[in-house]
Design a protein around this motif. Structure first.
Motif, PDB file in Angstrom:
ATOM      1  N   UNK A 282      29.556  -0.124   7.756  1.00  0.00           N
ATOM      2  CA  UNK A 282      29.141  -0.683   6.464  1.00  0.00           C
ATOM      3  C   UNK A 282      29.567  -2.146   6.416  1.00  0.00           C
ATOM      4  N   UNK A 283      28.783  -3.004   7.075  1.00  0.00           N
ATOM      5  CA  UNK A 283      29.135  -4.404   7.273  1.00  0.00           C
ATOM      6  C   UNK A 283      28.383  -5.295   6.296  1.00  0.00           C
TER       7      UNK A 283
ATOM      8  N   UNK B  79      22.350  -3.929   6.548  1.00  0.00           N
ATOM      9  CA  UNK B  79      22.589  -2.540   6.166  1.00  0.00           C
ATOM     10  C   UNK B  79      22.204  -1.627   7.320  1.00  0.00           C
ATOM     11  N   UNK B  80      23.106  -0.719   7.674  1.00  0.00           N
ATOM     12  CA  UNK B  80      22.924   0.179   8.814  1.00  0.00           C
ATOM     13  C   UNK B  80      22.924   1.616   8.313  1.00  0.00           C
TER      14      UNK B  80
ATOM     15  N   UNK C 155      13.669  -1.217  11.277  1.00  0.00           N
ATOM     16  CA  UNK C 155      12.851  -1.897  12.283  1.00  0.00           C
ATOM     17  C   UNK C 155      13.345  -1.589  13.694  1.00  0.00           C
ATOM     18  N   UNK C 156      14.637  -1.338  13.822  1.00  0.00           N
ATOM     19  CA  UNK C 156      15.230  -1.138  15.137  1.00  0.00           C
ATOM     20  C   UNK C 156      16.139   0.081  15.136  1.00  0.00           C
ATOM     21  N   UNK C 157      16.210   0.713  16.306  1.00  0.00           N
ATOM     22  CA  UNK C 157      17.149   1.811  16.539  1.00  0.00           C
ATOM     23  C   UNK C 157      18.163   1.336  17.567  1.00  0.00           C
ATOM     24  N   UNK C 158      19.435   1.618  17.306  1.00  0.00           N
ATOM     25  CA  UNK C 158      20.508   1.223  18.215  1.00  0.00           C
ATOM     26  C   UNK C 158      21.366   2.443  18.535  1.00  0.00           C
TER      27      UNK C 158
ATOM     28  N   UNK D 285      28.669  -1.808  15.154  1.00  0.00           N
ATOM     29  CA  UNK D 285      28.663  -2.753  14.038  1.00  0.00           C
ATOM     30  C   UNK D 285      28.736  -4.184  14.539  1.00  0.00           C
ATOM     31  N   UNK D 286      29.579  -4.426  15.530  1.00  0.00           N
ATOM     32  CA  UNK D 286      29.679  -5.769  16.097  1.00  0.00           C
ATOM     33  C   UNK D 286      28.378  -6.157  16.801  1.00  0.00           C
TER      34      UNK D 286
END
Length: 598
Positions: free
Chosen positions: A497-498, A502-503, A538-541, A569-570
């Motif tokens: 939660x940075x 938003x993740x 938009x992206x999956x990590x 997160x980094x």
């Protein structure tokens, strides 16, 4: 008699000779006249033969010129095309196409160089040559060289490729028996960056004047035919990778691996709509310019050649729980607020299913995902049933090797239990009893991020989004996205939660299996599967750490929330701006705004 050759008239016919003598004429005149007539007849026959030969020769030349003219016209009217050289007996194909990233930056190209070989029978001072060659190439064996130079061999390979400096040093030796052969070598100007994607190349068919470059792994091998096809006219192979993002991801992941004391690590960044892999990292890695030899002993993942993203088939733990929730929501079995009985443990023969913490007697579906309840997820899987669950997981692509364009992809086929019982249905729902690769997980999460439409991973540059089949409804996919966001804001992935981005995502920690069977008590595979921006993915990590342990506290911590999540997160913080994503600025509360007037 008509077929007989014509009779030759005598030069001195008796009748005419007698008649001439009677008249007192000279008989020799008759002979001279007959001789003249005979010569004229011979000249006439020779002229006729010569005229016939000239006519035939003229016809032959005319036909030849017509044939050549027609052929030249046909060639001029045809489309130009380079012939393929893959047929038997063809010469060595030296040229190989470049490989570039999505921005056209070179990832692999060719460099002109030379090979070094010897004709021992032409050497003047073989002893001196062997001694000086070892000084230039310290890895050579002087005794072996001397034996080759002074034996019966007439040809000796010394080095398949040498640098310009080494060539000049050998040239300065002045030994006539040392010769150079022109070569092309495969060059990777960025060193180890994207090593597991590129793979590497080496020499195949080899001659004195040329050598064929063949792919040995990665896309170099998967696209070997394309890269060596002259019909492509030198057009490079364009990958979906972004070199800048790849370099940043490798740097961050390497730092995270060291910080978390992990044996290895992998990360995958994938476009959730096109399926393009923007970055794929596997650590430890290698330099494809000096690709190491495959290991002959030990476990495969001990080698830097092992591609953990594709070949690493693991139980990925609780990251799979969102699939059970998504399917249950899609089938209408439950809603996000539906309460589920989580009293346990669940006992099945000698097997026991229990939660990491005590969460009470029941949880909502949302809290099952947020708190990562094994029992709650198993109850959802029971409601779904064996057949529906298996069909859903198959539709996500979790029962087959990923179709990504890497030569290693087929070796990363999932490990599926043959006897799929009700117990298997429950354990698989929370990520145990089935082993998949991190790339499988990335593609499945991309399907959720893509509003339920199947996404297949690819390493080739795409021009638009995929139009895959609808695996789950868009409504169920969006509900799942919101549940994953709550995992970050309220659950086990709070370190994600940075600020600015938003993740949404899910943690997963699984005990690592032993090669001899069973599981280690102190070794885990920790994974964080995520998507961003959470409100419009938009992206999956995917970030997976092998045997990670966080040691800053009083006791070692191995769960993904403490290990994989901070690294992910980094990563998002570093690569977000490189992807062109604008930072999200939290709105200022109206109470904090003061109206002023000039």
């Amino acid at each position: 008699m008509s077929d007989a050759a014509p009779l030759r008239i005598p030069l001195r016919p008796l009748a005419r000779i007698l008649h001439a003598r009677e008249k007192g004429e000279n008989p020799d005149a008759i002979e001279r006249e007959n001789l003249r007539l005979r010569h004229e007849e011979m000249r006439d026959r020779a002229r006729v033969r010569a005229e016939g030969r000239i006519l035939v020769l003229g016809a032959v030349f005319t036909l030849a010129f017509l044939t050549i003219g027609v052929k030249m016209w046909m060639v001029a009217e045809s489309e130009p095309a380079e012939p393929r050289t893959s047929f038997a007996g063809a010469g060595i194909v030296a040229q190989r196409g470049d490989i570039v990233d999505r921005q056209g930056r070179v990832l692999a190209t060719n460099l002109d160089t030379y090979a070094l070989y010897a004709h021992p029978h032409q050497m003047v001072e073989p002893e001196r040559a062997a001694e000086e060659l070892v000084e230039i190439f310290p890895d050579l064996d002087q005794e072996r060289l001397l034996k080759d130079f002074t034996g019966s061999r007439r040809f000796v390979w010394i080095r398949r490729k040498i640098s310009p400096e080494q060539r000049q040093a050998v040239h300065d030796m002045g030994e006539p028996g040392l010769l150079f052969g022109p070569r092309e070598m495969r060059l990777y100007p960025n060193g180890a960056i994207a090593a597991h994607v590129l793979g590497g190349a080496g020499y195949g068919e080899e001659g004195v004047a040329a050598a064929e470059i063949k792919g040995t792994a990665g896309v170099e091998r998967a696209f070997d035919d394309y890269l060596t096809d002259p019909a492509n006219g030198g057009k490079p192979l364009e990958l979906s990778l972004d070199l800048t993002v790849q370099a940043a991801a490798e740097e961050v992941l390497y730092g995270g691996m060291r910080l978390m004391n992990a044996k290895g690590a992998t990360s995958i960044l994938m476009d959730a709509h096109t399926g393009e892999i923007i970055s794929l990292v596997s650590l430890p890695d290698f330099d494809p310019n000096d690709r190491p030899n495959p290991p002959t002993e030990g476990h495969p993942d001990d080698s830097p050649l092992f591609n953990r993203a594709v070949q690493g088939v693991y139980e990925l733990g609780s990251t799979l729980k969102i699939f059970a929730a998504a399917q249950a929501l899609d089938l209408g079995i439950v809603g996000t607020d539906t309460m589920v009985d989580i009293r346990g443990p669940i006992r099945w023969g000698r097997h026991t299913i229990k939660d990491f913490h005590w969460y009470g007697k029941e949880l909502s579906v949302a809290d099952i995902i947020i708190k990562s309840s094994n029992i709650g997820t198993a109850r959802l899987a029971e409601g779904i049933g064996i057949n529906l669950q298996k069909q859903f997981l198959a539709n996500l692509g979790l029962f087959e090797a990923t179709p990504v364009e890497l030569s290693e992809a087929p070796s990363g086929a999932p490990l599926i239990q043959k006897n799929w019982s009700e117990l298997t249905t429950m354990t698989v729902s929370f990520g145990h009893g089935m082993s998949i690769s991190p790339l499988h997980l990335a593609a499945a999460y991309a399907t959720i991020a893509n509003d339920g439409k199947r996404v297949r991973p690819t390493l080739l540059r795409q021009t638009g989004p995929q139009d895959g089949p609808q695996v789950i409804s868009a409504a169920a996919a969006r509900q799942s996205q919101r549940l994953l966001r709550q995992v970050v804001t309220e659950g086990t992935a709070s370190f994600a939660d940075i600020d600015f981005y938003s993740i949404a995502g899910k943690t997963g920690t699984a005990d690592k299996p032993k090669p001899t069977g069973g599981y280690y008590n102190d070794k885990t595979i920790s994974t964080f599967a995520s998507m961003f921006p959470a409100h419009d993915p938009q992206y999956v990590l995917i970030v997976t750490l092998d045997e990670a342990v966080e040691t800053s506290g009083d006791e070692p911590r191995r769960t993904a929330g403490w290990t994989a999540v901070p690294v992910a997160a980094e990563l998002v913080t570093r690569i977000g701006p490189l992807l062109g994503l604008r930072p999200e600025i939290a709105p200022v509360p109206l109470a904090d705004i003061t109206l002023t007037s000039n």
